[in-house]
Design a protein around this motif. Sequence first.
Motif, PDB file in Angstrom:
ATOM      1  N   GLY A   1       0.805  -1.218   0.000  1.00  0.00           N
ATOM      2  CA  GLY A   1       0.000   0.000   0.000  1.00  0.00           C
ATOM      3  C   GLY A   1       0.830   1.257   0.000  1.00  0.00           C
ATOM      4  O   GLY A   1       0.375   2.319   0.450  1.00  0.00           O
ATOM      5  N   ALA A   2       2.067   1.160  -0.515  1.00  0.00           N
ATOM      6  CA  ALA A   2       2.979   2.306  -0.530  1.00  0.00           C
ATOM      7  C   ALA A   2       3.310   2.706  -1.958  1.00  0.00           C
ATOM      8  O   ALA A   2       3.241   1.893  -2.883  1.00  0.00           O
ATOM      9  N   GLU A   3       3.673   3.956  -2.133  1.00  0.00           N
ATOM     10  CA  GLU A   3       4.017   4.479  -3.449  1.00  0.00           C
ATOM     11  C   GLU A   3       5.485   4.204  -3.758  1.00  0.00           C
ATOM     12  O   GLU A   3       6.364   4.402  -2.918  1.00  0.00           O
ATOM     13  N   TRP A   4       5.754   3.738  -4.960  1.00  0.00           N
ATOM     14  CA  TRP A   4       7.141   3.506  -5.416  1.00  0.00           C
ATOM     15  C   TRP A   4       7.123   3.641  -6.933  1.00  0.00           C
ATOM     16  O   TRP A   4       6.517   2.850  -7.637  1.00  0.00           O
ATOM     17  N   THR A   5       7.764   4.678  -7.416  1.00  0.00           N
ATOM     18  CA  THR A   5       7.693   4.976  -8.841  1.00  0.00           C
ATOM     19  C   THR A   5       8.896   4.394  -9.581  1.00  0.00           C
ATOM     20  O   THR A   5       9.887   3.957  -8.970  1.00  0.00           O
ATOM     21  N   LEU A   6       8.811   4.444 -10.892  1.00  0.00           N
ATOM     22  CA  LEU A   6       9.931   4.013 -11.715  1.00  0.00           C
ATOM     23  C   LEU A   6      11.161   4.865 -11.426  1.00  0.00           C
ATOM     24  O   LEU A   6      12.290   4.364 -11.403  1.00  0.00           O
TER      25      LEU A   6
ATOM     26  N   ARG B   1      10.450   3.841   3.204  1.00  0.00           N
ATOM     27  CA  ARG B   1       9.411   4.593   2.498  1.00  0.00           C
ATOM     28  C   ARG B   1       8.011   4.106   2.897  1.00  0.00           C
ATOM     29  O   ARG B   1       7.075   4.903   3.034  1.00  0.00           O
ATOM     30  N   ALA B   2       7.886   2.781   3.083  1.00  0.00           N
ATOM     31  CA  ALA B   2       6.577   2.212   3.405  1.00  0.00           C
ATOM     32  C   ALA B   2       6.232   2.346   4.888  1.00  0.00           C
ATOM     33  O   ALA B   2       5.103   2.043   5.286  1.00  0.00           O
ATOM     34  N   GLY B   3       7.186   2.798   5.693  1.00  0.00           N
ATOM     35  CA  GLY B   3       6.944   2.944   7.123  1.00  0.00           C
ATOM     36  C   GLY B   3       6.756   1.618   7.826  1.00  0.00           C
ATOM     37  O   GLY B   3       5.977   1.500   8.782  1.00  0.00           O
ATOM     38  N   ARG B   4       7.497   0.611   7.397  1.00  0.00           N
ATOM     39  CA  ARG B   4       7.376  -0.728   7.966  1.00  0.00           C
ATOM     40  C   ARG B   4       8.608  -1.064   8.787  1.00  0.00           C
ATOM     41  O   ARG B   4       9.598  -0.312   8.813  1.00  0.00           O
TER      42      ARG B   4
END
Length: 228
Positions: free
Chosen positions: A44-49, A70-73
């Motif tokens: 459920g996290a954003e990760w772009t090219l 980035r995902a806060g995990r």
Amino acid sequence: MPAQTPTPSATTGWQAVLWDFDGTLADTEPAWWAAEIDMMHGWGAEWTLADAESLVGQSIRYTAGQMIERAGRDDDPDVVADQLVDHMVDRIRNGQITWIPGARELVAELAAAGVRQALVSSSYRRMLDAALVHFEGDPFGAIVAGDEVERVKPDPLPYTQAAAALGVDPTAALVFEDSPTGVAAATASGAVVYVVGHHPMPEKFRRLSSFEGLGVADLEELHRAGSQ
């Protein structure tokens, strides 16, 4: 694994070729990016090219750590790295990666000429082992994998370790690399670096537009021209 008999060039003095893997021998980067994006979206996290491209050449564990942050995990970076590698191993075994045109042919010609070669990658050993079945014979006298070296690129250790395993001085080695991280490592080792691929790089580095049609004699000429 015993090293091959050295065949130093009579004209330029180079004795070995050290190959990066991702983006140099095989066009694996799109598969890595897809694996990262899929995993992040599953979290459920954003990760772009662009995020994925910015980490080209970094260790897999470092990439995993950036994704977790980035995902806060609070996942273990080693576990996430292993999951990414598993994805790549499956793709390689199933023939779902593209080889850089002319690269495997050059490996074969160098091997036939008795030139020492090593595979020097930030990828894990089981991924490289999966790739080796796509090469005829046993062309690499040494393999330095990202999970088997104390310090990874951009540290020069992977390249100095590979050269030592082949029994040559790093300054007598030609390196093919595609990423700024890998180029930094190879340059710091003292090797002569040829940049392949599309990643931005300072103009001072020697570039190869393609491996297609490139042979041992061509490498002699390129190296002689660059040494003048």
